[in-house]
Scaffold this motif. Structure first.
Motif, PDB file in Angstrom:
ATOM      1  N   ALA A 577       0.850  -1.196   0.000  1.00 27.58           N
ATOM      2  CA  ALA A 577       0.000   0.000   0.000  1.00 27.58           C
ATOM      3  C   ALA A 577       0.880   1.237   0.000  1.00 27.58           C
ATOM      4  CB  ALA A 577      -0.915  -0.001   1.214  1.00 27.58           C
ATOM      5  N   ASN A 578       0.558   2.152  -0.882  1.00 29.30           N
ATOM      6  CA  ASN A 578       1.239   3.441  -0.903  1.00 29.30           C
ATOM      7  C   ASN A 578       0.439   4.411  -0.034  1.00 29.30           C
ATOM      8  OD1 ASN A 578       2.538   5.819  -1.355  1.00 29.30           O
ATOM      9  ND2 ASN A 578       2.201   5.867  -3.568  1.00 29.30           N
ATOM     10  N   LEU A 579       0.983   4.719   1.132  1.00 27.67           N
ATOM     11  CA  LEU A 579       0.255   5.531   2.105  1.00 27.67           C
ATOM     12  C   LEU A 579       0.741   6.967   2.163  1.00 27.67           C
ATOM     13  CD1 LEU A 579       0.102   2.950   5.049  1.00 27.67           C
ATOM     14  CD2 LEU A 579      -1.587   3.336   3.251  1.00 27.67           C
ATOM     15  N   ASP A 580       1.640   7.352   1.261  1.00 28.57           N
ATOM     16  CA  ASP A 580       2.220   8.696   1.336  1.00 28.57           C
ATOM     17  C   ASP A 580       1.153   9.784   1.314  1.00 28.57           C
ATOM     18  OD1 ASP A 580       4.714   7.644   1.503  1.00 28.57           O
ATOM     19  OD2 ASP A 580       5.309   8.087  -0.559  1.00 28.57           O
ATOM     20  N   HIS A 581       0.094   9.575   0.516  1.00 27.57           N
ATOM     21  CA  HIS A 581      -0.916  10.627   0.400  1.00 27.57           C
ATOM     22  C   HIS A 581      -1.699  10.812   1.694  1.00 27.57           C
ATOM     23  CE1 HIS A 581      -3.125   6.920  -0.333  1.00 27.57           C
ATOM     24  NE2 HIS A 581      -4.274   7.570  -0.261  1.00 27.57           N
ATOM     25  N   TYR A 582      -1.581   9.847   2.632  1.00 23.42           N
ATOM     26  CA  TYR A 582      -2.232   9.994   3.929  1.00 23.42           C
ATOM     27  C   TYR A 582      -1.375  10.776   4.929  1.00 23.42           C
ATOM     28  CZ  TYR A 582      -5.707   6.326   2.878  1.00 23.42           C
ATOM     29  OH  TYR A 582      -6.740   5.586   2.359  1.00 23.42           O
ATOM     30  N   HIS A 583      -0.125  10.966   4.640  1.00 25.55           N
ATOM     31  CA  HIS A 583       0.815  11.405   5.665  1.00 25.55           C
ATOM     32  C   HIS A 583       1.239  12.862   5.568  1.00 25.55           C
ATOM     33  CE1 HIS A 583       2.104   6.913   6.194  1.00 25.55           C
ATOM     34  NE2 HIS A 583       0.899   7.170   6.686  1.00 25.55           N
ATOM     35  N   TYR A 584       0.743  13.575   4.552  1.00 23.41           N
ATOM     36  CA  TYR A 584       1.140  14.970   4.372  1.00 23.41           C
ATOM     37  C   TYR A 584      -0.076  15.828   4.035  1.00 23.41           C
ATOM     38  CZ  TYR A 584       5.773  12.930   4.256  1.00 23.41           C
ATOM     39  OH  TYR A 584       6.905  12.224   4.589  1.00 23.41           O
ATOM     40  N   GLY A 585      -0.014  17.066   4.441  1.00 21.64           N
ATOM     41  CA  GLY A 585      -1.090  18.007   4.154  1.00 21.64           C
ATOM     42  C   GLY A 585      -2.042  18.160   5.320  1.00 21.64           C
ATOM     43  N   LEU A 586      -2.510  19.375   5.552  1.00 25.15           N
ATOM     44  CA  LEU A 586      -3.404  19.712   6.654  1.00 25.15           C
ATOM     45  C   LEU A 586      -2.848  19.243   7.998  1.00 25.15           C
ATOM     46  CD1 LEU A 586      -7.010  19.163   5.222  1.00 25.15           C
ATOM     47  CD2 LEU A 586      -5.834  21.313   5.653  1.00 25.15           C
ATOM     48  N   GLY A 587      -1.531  19.312   8.135  1.00 24.65           N
ATOM     49  CA  GLY A 587      -0.911  19.004   9.420  1.00 24.65           C
ATOM     50  C   GLY A 587      -0.673  17.546   9.697  1.00 24.65           C
ATOM     51  N   ARG A 588      -1.007  16.665   8.747  1.00 25.20           N
ATOM     52  CA  ARG A 588      -0.869  15.235   9.023  1.00 25.20           C
ATOM     53  C   ARG A 588       0.573  14.814   9.272  1.00 25.20           C
ATOM     54  NH1 ARG A 588      -4.393  12.790   4.184  1.00 25.20           N
ATOM     55  NH2 ARG A 588      -3.612  14.679   3.176  1.00 25.20           N
ATOM     56  N   GLU A 589       1.532  15.547   8.684  1.00 19.68           N
ATOM     57  CA  GLU A 589       2.934  15.204   8.902  1.00 19.68           C
ATOM     58  C   GLU A 589       3.336  15.386  10.365  1.00 19.68           C
ATOM     59  OE1 GLU A 589       2.692  19.368   7.004  1.00 19.68           O
ATOM     60  OE2 GLU A 589       1.683  17.419   6.826  1.00 19.68           O
ATOM     61  N   LEU A 590       2.635  16.244  11.092  1.00 20.70           N
ATOM     62  CA  LEU A 590       2.958  16.484  12.491  1.00 20.70           C
ATOM     63  C   LEU A 590       2.590  15.288  13.384  1.00 20.70           C
ATOM     64  CD1 LEU A 590       1.682  20.172  12.821  1.00 20.70           C
ATOM     65  CD2 LEU A 590       4.011  19.385  12.337  1.00 20.70           C
ATOM     66  N   PHE A 591       1.803  14.373  12.854  1.00 18.09           N
ATOM     67  CA  PHE A 591       1.334  13.235  13.639  1.00 18.09           C
ATOM     68  C   PHE A 591       2.073  11.946  13.300  1.00 18.09           C
ATOM     69  CE2 PHE A 591      -1.782  16.382  14.300  1.00 18.09           C
ATOM     70  CZ  PHE A 591      -2.466  16.075  15.463  1.00 18.09           C
ATOM     71  N   ALA A 592       3.204  12.062  12.621  1.00 21.61           N
ATOM     72  CA  ALA A 592       3.974  10.868  12.257  1.00 21.61           C
ATOM     73  C   ALA A 592       4.390  10.078  13.490  1.00 21.61           C
ATOM     74  CB  ALA A 592       5.203  11.271  11.438  1.00 21.61           C
ATOM     75  N   GLY A 593       4.797  10.777  14.536  1.00 20.48           N
ATOM     76  CA  GLY A 593       5.195  10.092  15.760  1.00 20.48           C
ATOM     77  C   GLY A 593       4.051   9.315  16.391  1.00 20.48           C
TER      78      GLY A 593
END
Length: 628
Positions: A577-593
């Motif tokens: 699964a390519n999940l990159d589009h879930y992980h960036y934008g609208l602050g989603r990158e801040l929740f990686a941890g």
């Protein structure tokens, strides 16, 4: 006041004892930590003059004087107020009411901090929904920051909706040495009937009405200040807080902007002051909320057909108080707890109709009388739950409590245990070779609870609309939406899919949904196996499914399996699964941890669970050293 007419139900007693036994070490560590914090005390009395001056610099002279004297209570207010969201907008005036009530008692209250409050109704089907579940953790941490100044003898938590109350509860548990009261805002008045709202949603999904008609219907439904009136996670929150004794009796479903609502808020402040050490009747959260209170919340949730989201939230909330509950506890209780309400989506009534039919006082009276909840738990109002069969009223402007109704005023909405809508609760656990999940059956008709059909697999919820519109789903089908778990993308709700699946069911097809994501707290008529664990991104069996595999969902037996041989399933590779589009934008990158630390759905899908492992190990070592 009502009392427990019959002995505690054997299953309720056994589940409570199992929770107590499995939680023994964890709970002991929690209680030790809270007792230690209580022993250290409220440190404003030990602050340097400069520190203390910072703590009350903005206060008026009267409040400054009281804070200097150290002989009266100071309450910390934590609020989820914002004026964009209907449920939280009424909270704007609550801090001043609380402060005024505290001053009238010779005490003080300070606004300790605000926490974010997001609305799943706004973010449903949008990228922001992927922050929703983890906002619970952010809320818990934000509340902790506010209370960490340690200026307070007690705390008042102002919050209503989905992740807000669980997050506030987690923080209250970690500040468990403080007496804490939860204060709701109340539901908005009734708007467009739920049946009509659902009808227009489905017509829009079929392309039979336009967006203007849909928007008008939604606006007539969600039309003013207060909580949404359907029985989703927000109103389930309120029910659970009251049945755990963290609200005042009858406080949950009083409309905002009324004199009674303001009187309840004022009394909550007064009662919290009474519950402090300075008030003379010290009732800390950690001595109030134990395994009995958590079981009461579980029973109330099941009896009312409440939100599936609480099979996540209650696990995380209990863990914060040093208690371990499992989905099997929900299943065991569901077998003996009857379904007593019909509130949308389990019926056509809304929460105001439930309140009018008898509300919390009658529900609690019936559950106490049948031995299905614990009476002997400490509450913010008294020594046990018996007072919670009363209702609040204003008499000549004074708040009083009188005994609530002994019979339902509308048997289509609220029934006694003896005439329940169903003999069992509204939630159950599914188990099989696809993992474990949860299903809400209270709104699913009996003929739809068994579905056996080929799967249609999606790795993104947005793909389903196109498949529906092209006619690909016009058949018996088990729709699988995977890579939606807490580690993959934050476990969004997939309520956006409900109208499409509902249309297919209405066309006569056998339809079910299977996902490692969530559904709305207003999950409806289509059987949905949700919170599947292990999740697909973590090697769960959903990642091994192929198009055309036949899946059997049997809600009656609690089974969910793909009908292939075990050795064949074991040999299959995991889907990519390519999940990159879930992980960036609208602050989603801040929740990686958060995604990295996420625990499984059955463990509450939170990020705090790991902090106890080392603590428990150190506790064991300390005990061994003390014994030696």
């Amino acid at each position: 006041m009502a009392t427990q007419d019959t002995p505690l139900n054997d299953v309720v007693r056994q589940v409570t004892e199992r929770i107590r036994e499995r939680s023994q070490e964890r709970r002991a560590l929690y209680e030790r930590r809270m007792a230690d914090q209580h022993g250290r005390g409220v440190h404003r009395g030990e602050l340097s003059c400069g520190n203390l001056a910072h703590g009350f610099a903005a206060c008026g002279e009267t409040d400054k004087g009281r804070l200097k004297m150290m002989n009266s209570a100071n309450l910390g207010i934590i609020s989820s107020y914002n004026d964009m969201l209907s449920a939280h907008q009424p909270l704007e005036s609550f801090p001043e009411t609380i402060k005024d009530a505290a001053r009238a008692m010779g005490s003080t209250a300070q606004f300790a901090g605000g926490v974010p409050a997001m609305c799943d109704g706004v973010t449903q089907g949008q990228p922001g929904m992927e922050l929703s579940l983890y906002s619970r953790e952010v809320i818990a941490m934000a509340a902790a920051v506010g209370l960490s100044h340690n200026m307070f003898d007690g705390a008042i938590f102002l919050g209503v909706c989905d992740k807000i109350v669980p997050g506030l509860f987690i923080s209250a548990a970690r500040f468990g040495h403080l007496p804490s009261t939860f204060v709701p805002a109340g539901p908005m008045t009734s708007g467009l009937p739920n049946k009509e709202k659902a009808r227009i949603r489905q017509l829009f999904a079929e392309g039979k009405v336009g967006r203007d008609a849909l928007l008008e219907a939604e606006s007539e439904s969600y039309h003013g200040p207060g909580t949404c009136t359907f029985y989703g996670t927000a109103n389930s929150n309120q029910l659970m807080m009251e049945i755990m004794g963290l609200h005042l009796p009858g406080a949950s479903f009083v409309n905002p902007g009324t004199a009674l609502r303001e009187a309840l808020t004022r009394y909550a402040a007064e009662q919290t002051i009474r519950n402090t050490e300075a008030g003379g009747d010290y009732r800390p959260f950690y001595k109030q909320v134990d395994e009995k209170a958590i079981v009461n919340a579980m029973v109330g949730l099941l009896a009312s057909g409440g939100s599936t989201n609480h099979t996540l939230h209650l696990v995380a909330m209990a863990a914060a108080a040093g208690l371990t509950i499992t989905w099997d506890d929900f299943t065991a209780l569901s077998a003996v707890v009857p379904s007593m309400t019909r509130i949308y989506p389990n019926g056509q009534a809304d929460i105001n109709h439930f309140q009018a039919a008898g509300g919390m006082s009658l529900l609690i009276r019936e559950l106490l009388g049948a031995g299905l909840i614990h009476q002997d738990i400490a509450t913010v109002f008294g020594s046990d739950m018996s007072a919670y069969t009363q209702e609040p009223f204003l008499e000549d402007g004074k708040l009083v409590w009188r005994e609530g109704p002994t019979e339902s005023h509308d048997l289509d909405v609220l029934r006694p245990v003896s005439e329940a809508f169903a003999p069992t609760g509204g939630l159950t656990v599914l188990d099989g070779n696809l993992g474990r999940g949860v299903i809400k059956v209270s709104a699913v008709e009996a003929e739809h609870r068994l579905v056996e059909a080929p799967v249609r697999i999606f790795d993104d919820q947005n793909q389903l609309k196109a498949a529906f519109e092209s006619g690909e789903l016009d058949r018996d089908v088990v729709v699988v939406v995977r890579f939606q778990g807490p580690k993959a993308n934050g476990m969004p709700e997939l309520h956006k899919l409900t109208p499409f699946l509902g249309v297919l069911q209405d066309r006569g097809f056998k339809v079910a949904l299977v996902t490692d994501g969530r559904m709305s707290g207003a999950s409806g008529k289509v059987p949905a196996a949700i919170h599947m664990t292990p999740e697909a991104i973590d090697g769960g069996p959903l990642a091994k499914l192929k198009e055309g595999d036949v899946v059997r969902l049997d809600a009656n037996r609690g089974e969910l399996s793909v009908l292939i041989k075990a050795d064949e399933l074991a040999k299959r590779p995991l889907a990519d699964a390519n999940l990159d589009h879930y992980h960036y934008g609208l602050g989603r990158e801040l929740f990686a941890g958060f995604r990295h630390l996420a625990m499984g759905a059955e463990e509450g899908a939170g990020v705090f669970g790991g902090f106890e492992a080392d603590d428990l190990a150190r506790q064991q070592q300390q005990i061994q050293e003390e014994d030696a």
